[in-house]
Design a protein around this motif. Structure first.
Motif, PDB file in Angstrom:
ATOM      1  N   UNK A 110      20.474   9.373  11.260  1.00 22.76           N
ATOM      2  CA  UNK A 110      21.356   8.503  10.466  1.00 22.76           C
ATOM      3  C   UNK A 110      20.943   7.054  10.734  1.00 22.76           C
ATOM      4  N   UNK A 111      20.577   6.356   9.674  1.00 20.76           N
ATOM      5  CA  UNK A 111      20.127   4.972   9.806  1.00 20.76           C
ATOM      6  C   UNK A 111      21.320   4.070   9.507  1.00 20.76           C
ATOM      7  N   UNK A 112      21.603   3.128  10.395  1.00 21.74           N
ATOM      8  CA  UNK A 112      22.727   2.239  10.109  1.00 21.74           C
ATOM      9  C   UNK A 112      22.226   1.039   9.317  1.00 21.74           C
ATOM     10  N   UNK A 113      23.140   0.415   8.597  1.00 20.62           N
ATOM     11  CA  UNK A 113      22.786  -0.736   7.785  1.00 20.62           C
ATOM     12  C   UNK A 113      23.535  -0.703   6.474  1.00 20.62           C
ATOM     13  N   UNK A 114      23.052  -1.463   5.531  1.00 18.18           N
ATOM     14  CA  UNK A 114      23.717  -1.615   4.234  1.00 18.18           C
ATOM     15  C   UNK A 114      22.780  -1.121   3.141  1.00 18.18           C
ATOM     16  N   UNK A 115      23.323  -0.310   2.228  1.00 16.73           N
ATOM     17  CA  UNK A 115      22.495   0.107   1.089  1.00 16.73           C
ATOM     18  C   UNK A 115      23.098  -0.351  -0.237  1.00 16.73           C
ATOM     19  N   UNK A 116      24.287  -0.947  -0.215  1.00 19.27           N
ATOM     20  CA  UNK A 116      24.906  -1.384  -1.480  1.00 19.27           C
ATOM     21  C   UNK A 116      24.201  -2.649  -1.978  1.00 19.27           C
ATOM     22  N   UNK A 117      23.579  -2.516  -3.160  1.00 14.49           N
ATOM     23  CA  UNK A 117      22.708  -3.568  -3.672  1.00 14.49           C
ATOM     24  C   UNK A 117      23.389  -4.923  -3.780  1.00 14.49           C
ATOM     25  N   UNK A 234      10.747  11.765  -6.495  1.00 15.99           N
ATOM     26  CA  UNK A 234       9.333  11.629  -6.091  1.00 15.99           C
ATOM     27  C   UNK A 234       8.451  12.501  -6.970  1.00 15.99           C
ATOM     28  N   UNK A 235       7.270  11.982  -7.266  1.00 20.26           N
ATOM     29  CA  UNK A 235       6.318  12.737  -8.089  1.00 20.26           C
ATOM     30  C   UNK A 235       4.916  12.164  -7.879  1.00 20.26           C
ATOM     31  N   UNK A 236       3.941  12.789  -8.501  1.00 20.72           N
ATOM     32  CA  UNK A 236       2.582  12.256  -8.454  1.00 20.72           C
ATOM     33  C   UNK A 236       2.394  11.405  -9.703  1.00 20.72           C
ATOM     34  N   UNK A 237       1.976  10.157  -9.490  1.00 19.45           N
ATOM     35  CA  UNK A 237       1.797   9.255 -10.625  1.00 19.45           C
ATOM     36  C   UNK A 237       0.970   8.058 -10.224  1.00 19.45           C
ATOM     37  N   UNK A 238       1.053   6.995 -11.032  1.00 15.14           N
ATOM     38  CA  UNK A 238       0.330   5.767 -10.702  1.00 15.14           C
ATOM     39  C   UNK A 238       1.174   4.926  -9.746  1.00 15.14           C
ATOM     40  N   UNK A 239       0.574   4.412  -8.664  1.00 23.26           N
ATOM     41  CA  UNK A 239       1.368   3.664  -7.679  1.00 23.26           C
ATOM     42  C   UNK A 239       2.092   2.454  -8.260  1.00 23.26           C
ATOM     43  N   UNK A 240       1.514   1.817  -9.274  1.00 23.81           N
ATOM     44  CA  UNK A 240       2.169   0.625  -9.830  1.00 23.81           C
ATOM     45  C   UNK A 240       3.479   0.977 -10.528  1.00 23.81           C
ATOM     46  N   UNK A 241       3.684   2.261 -10.830  1.00 23.25           N
ATOM     47  CA  UNK A 241       4.960   2.677 -11.416  1.00 23.25           C
ATOM     48  C   UNK A 241       6.118   2.275 -10.489  1.00 23.25           C
ATOM     49  N   UNK A 242       5.920   2.446  -9.172  1.00 27.14           N
ATOM     50  CA  UNK A 242       6.974   2.083  -8.219  1.00 27.14           C
ATOM     51  C   UNK A 242       7.240   0.571  -8.219  1.00 27.14           C
ATOM     52  N   UNK A 243       6.183  -0.241  -8.340  1.00 27.93           N
ATOM     53  CA  UNK A 243       6.371  -1.694  -8.341  1.00 27.93           C
ATOM     54  C   UNK A 243       7.098  -2.135  -9.610  1.00 27.93           C
ATOM     55  N   UNK A 244       6.704  -1.562 -10.731  1.00 31.96           N
ATOM     56  CA  UNK A 244       7.349  -1.906 -11.998  1.00 31.96           C
ATOM     57  C   UNK A 244       8.834  -1.538 -11.993  1.00 31.96           C
ATOM     58  N   UNK A 245       9.144  -0.372 -11.431  1.00 33.05           N
ATOM     59  CA  UNK A 245      10.543   0.098 -11.365  1.00 33.05           C
ATOM     60  C   UNK A 245      11.381  -0.838 -10.485  1.00 33.05           C
ATOM     61  N   UNK A 246      10.806  -1.238  -9.353  1.00 34.39           N
ATOM     62  CA  UNK A 246      11.509  -2.139  -8.427  1.00 34.39           C
ATOM     63  C   UNK A 246      11.875  -3.460  -9.115  1.00 34.39           C
ATOM     64  N   UNK A 247      11.063  -3.879 -10.108  1.00 32.19           N
ATOM     65  CA  UNK A 247      11.300  -5.147 -10.809  1.00 32.19           C
ATOM     66  C   UNK A 247      12.225  -4.980 -12.013  1.00 32.19           C
ATOM     67  N   UNK A 248      12.793  -3.806 -12.220  1.00 37.07           N
ATOM     68  CA  UNK A 248      13.651  -3.562 -13.383  1.00 37.07           C
ATOM     69  C   UNK A 248      14.854  -4.488 -13.421  1.00 37.07           C
ATOM     70  N   UNK A 249      15.301  -4.821 -14.617  1.00 34.63           N
ATOM     71  CA  UNK A 249      16.385  -5.773 -14.798  1.00 34.63           C
ATOM     72  C   UNK A 249      17.704  -5.298 -14.200  1.00 34.63           C
ATOM     73  N   UNK A 250      17.916  -3.987 -14.187  1.00 35.55           N
ATOM     74  CA  UNK A 250      19.250  -3.472 -13.870  1.00 35.55           C
ATOM     75  C   UNK A 250      19.564  -3.449 -12.382  1.00 35.55           C
ATOM     76  N   UNK A 251      18.620  -3.775 -11.523  1.00 36.66           N
ATOM     77  CA  UNK A 251      18.955  -3.851 -10.081  1.00 36.66           C
ATOM     78  C   UNK A 251      18.546  -5.177  -9.493  1.00 36.66           C
ATOM     79  N   UNK A 252      19.066  -6.249 -10.121  1.00 37.04           N
ATOM     80  CA  UNK A 252      18.904  -7.580  -9.523  1.00 37.04           C
ATOM     81  C   UNK A 252      20.266  -8.115  -9.056  1.00 37.04           C
ATOM     82  N   UNK A 253      21.308  -7.398  -9.358  1.00 37.50           N
ATOM     83  CA  UNK A 253      22.640  -7.637  -8.794  1.00 37.50           C
ATOM     84  C   UNK A 253      23.065  -9.100  -8.883  1.00 37.50           C
ATOM     85  N   UNK A 254      23.015  -9.632 -10.105  1.00 38.23           N
ATOM     86  CA  UNK A 254      23.520 -10.984 -10.321  1.00 38.23           C
ATOM     87  C   UNK A 254      22.500 -12.082 -10.054  1.00 38.23           C
TER      88      UNK A 254
END
Lengths: 342, 132
Positions: A110-117, A234-254
């Protein structure tokens, strides 16, 4: 199974797994219930005949009957072991079982910390962490993407058997999901699909892709990234897919101006990833995968809309997600026009 | 003609009930859903205030993009006709009719206006922020 029966059954299971003479499961409590699994917190104390002792602050994940795309408990456990070996910060996988609790399950630290974006992006307590996160996230991604795709722990993942063009497969999969799911026409999504078809990156490589790597699915404390969670996509794909997803508009939290998860810029993410992998990141390829990621999220909002319309859930939260599709359309139009791209 | 209060005034009263009474009295998931519920009824109030002006404008913009069509007057038929025109637009995009800059630019302008009208209702704060 009734949750109250779990600690006793778990103790019997752990005795069998470890050969320990004494096993105690304490502090057992429910954490979250998702669509594919239930999570419980518990503390494990083990003692062997020779006096050795071990204590684990653990999280127990009990899987629901297999969903469409979700990994099974054993597959996810094996995947965690593989990425853990490659230095990806993840909860350390401890034990896996098939039927001792009536359903597949595994235990991890169990990892302690915060995960709420919203808190990670906005709270003063994480101000220092935010300056570290773009580099830490880039390094974690580099470690994930360094796992050999031939590793047998990856054999069960979607895309593992595919030998054809990765980009083609990703585009076809997304287009198919959109056309099967849509309730109404979304000309912006058609435009994004068309744009993606016409702007395929010239290079791609096969790698382990986390598939849902974003703020909200990572554990953070004052010193920054502690663990990468939520490996169900998780799946097999192009690594840049993960970077593009991380930059998505819907998880910038204001913090919409901070394209990397509300904590940094996509350029800082790309630079740190480039340094960690010693491989240049083509900005146009990253733009392709950022448009792909926003479109993928847009299609996921349609999946949830359909669940609402078909009465699978009448939850007001689900209903409101249907009205968030426009936010993704707005972002896609900006990206297609080339705004925000250096 | 209905008596006052107007539907939007009733919805605002429901939003106030949720935010001022239910949210302080609850916690966790229920509190979260009460907030979501308040946002939902305010969204519906904005949609009622927007009226069918956005639909009229979408029709006229499609006229400019695809050629003029006569708009049905009956609201149900009009929504059906608009859905049919958007299907036509989606098909044309898929078939490559807007691949060239001279057709792509007016298409993006059209889509921006249509999405902006949706966001005025669903997320008015987002509009000043641009995209990308």
């Amino acid at each position: 199974m009734n949750a109250a029966e779990i600690p006793g059954r778990l103790e019997a299971f752990l005795k069998g797994e470890t050969g320990a003479k004494e096993v105690s499961v304490s502090g057992f409590r429910s954490m979250t219930g998702g669509a594919t699994r239930r999570a419980f917190a518990c503390d494990l104390d083990l003692e062997w005949m020779d006096g050795r002792q071990a204590r684990h602050e653990a999280v127990l994940l009990v899987f629901r009957p297999a969903g469409q795309q979700a990994l099974g408990a054993r597959e996810e456990f094996n995947l965690l072991r593989a990425v853990h070996r490659h230095g990806v910060p993840v909860p350390t996988p401890l034990f896996v079982g098939d039927d001792a609790l009536g359903r597949p399950f595994y235990l991890a630290t169990r990892i302690s910390g915060e995960s709420i974006g919203r808190r990670i992006v906005r709270d003063e307590a994480y101000a220092a962490a935010r300056t570290l996160l773009p580099t830490q996230l880039a390094r974690a991604l580099a470690a994930i993407h360094s796992v050999a795709v031939e590793d047998e722990a990856l054999a069960a993942l979607p895309g593992a058997a595919g030998k054809g063009d990765l980009v083609e497969a990703a585009l076809n999969g997304l287009a198919t999901l959109y056309r099967q799911t849509k309730v109404e026409e979304h000309p912006v999504f058609e435009l994004a699909l068309r744009w993606l078809e016409n702007h395929r990156p010239s290079t791609s490589r096969r790698a382990l892709v986390h598939g849902d790597f974003r703020i909200g699915n990572v554990m953070v404390d004052a010193s920054g990234l502690q663990a990468v969670l939520d490996w169900e996509l998780a799946h097999i794909g192009d690594p840049l897919e993960d970077l593009g997803w991380l930059c998505g508009r819907s998880w910038r939290f204001g913090r919409p101006e901070l394209s990397c998860g509300g904590v940094g810029s996509r350029e800082a993410l790309a630079a740190a990833y480039q340094e960690a992998t010693a491989t240049p990141v083509d900005p146009e390829a990253l733009r392709f995968w950022e448009i792909f990621g926003n479109l993928r999220w847009g299609v996921f909002t349609l999946v949830q809309l359909r669940a609402f319309i078909e009465g699978i859930s009448r939850d007001v939260e689900l209903a409101m997600i249907g009205r968030r599709t426009a936010e993704t359309e707005w972002e896609l139009l900006g990206l297609i026009e080339g705004k925000g791209i250096a | 003609m209905h008596d006052r209060p107007q539907s939007t005034e009733i919805l605002e009263a429901v939003a106030r009930l949720l935010l001022d009474e239910i949210v302080p009295a609850t916690s966790g998931r229920l509190q979260f859903l009460a907030r979501v519920g308040a946002n939902a009824v305010r969204l519906v109030a904005r949609e009622i205030r927007q009226g069918d002006e956005a639909l009229q404008q979408e029709w006229q913009r499609l006229d400019a993009l695809l050629g003029v069509e006569v708009q049905p007057q009956e609201p149900g038929l009009r929504a059906e006709a608009l859905a049919r025109r958007n299907l036509g637009l989606a098909t044309a995009i898929r078939e490559g009719a807007f691949d060239q800059t001279e057709t792509l630019v007016p298409l993006v302008q059209h889509l921006r206006a249509v999405v902006a009208a949706k966001l005025e209702v669903s997320d008015p704060k987002l509009l000043g922020q641009g995209g990308g």
